[in-house]
Scaffold this active site. Structure first.
Site: not given
Length: 181
Positions: A68, A105
């Site tokens: 965001r 990740e």
């Protein structure tokens, strides 16, 4: 920075345990975005920080991925009277672009920026909502480096300290409004 104003922002960040996967405590800024007074306070705090820290900024660059950061960057740029430059997921920007791959990740991703977004030597602050592992922010810094812009600072609302993402930024100045372990 007044503690009262900072508390007004912090109070609008809500925790969601086990999202998006078990064991993760997600920090949701949706209530902050929904509350016009709290959102205005957030932008006020970020504006105050940048005005006090950097007398000259040419652009705010924001990551417009699944994050965001793009919701924070344009109003902050507007307040400072400067432009906003989007950094997007590969394939989302028209015209000639510069791209960089980075590790997540769970795999890899690519970010890109339009080649004419900034000129060499222009001063840029990179804004995002959250710093976790630092991969996306490092990729954004690499894009600015390739365009020969000067990254004055990486600025986020929330830093997840346990993930040590700011350590990956090395010599790039970093500022987080809120920190969580």
């Amino acid at each position: 920075m007044s503690e009262e104003r900072l508390l007004r922002v912090r109070d609008r960040v809500r925790p969601f345990p086990d999202f998006p996967v078990p064991g993760v405590l997600f920090r949701d800024i949706s209530p902050l975005l929904k509350d016009p007074a709290a959102f205005r306070t957030l932008i006020d705090l970020l504006e105050d920080h940048l005005r006090a820290s950097f007398p000259k900024v040419d652009f705010i660059a924001g990551e417009c991925l699944d994050s965001r950061g793009f919701l924070i960057g344009p109003p902050l740029a507007q307040r400072l009277g400067i432009g906003f430059v989007p950094i997007r997921k590969k394939g989302k920007l028209p015209g000639p672009t510069e791209s960089v791959s980075y590790t997540l990740e769970y795999g890899t991703a690519e970010l890109e920026i339009q080649r004419d977004a900034v000129e060499p030597g222009q001063k840029v602050v990179i804004v995002d909502d959250l710093l976790a592992t630092g991969g996306t922010m490092c990729a954004a810094c690499e894009l600015m480096k390739r365009l020969k812009a000067e990254v004055l600072e990486c600025l986020v609302i929330i830093e997840l300290k346990l993930l040590k993402g700011s350590e990956k930024l090395k010599s790039v100045p970093f500022y987080s409004l809120l920190q969580y372990d």
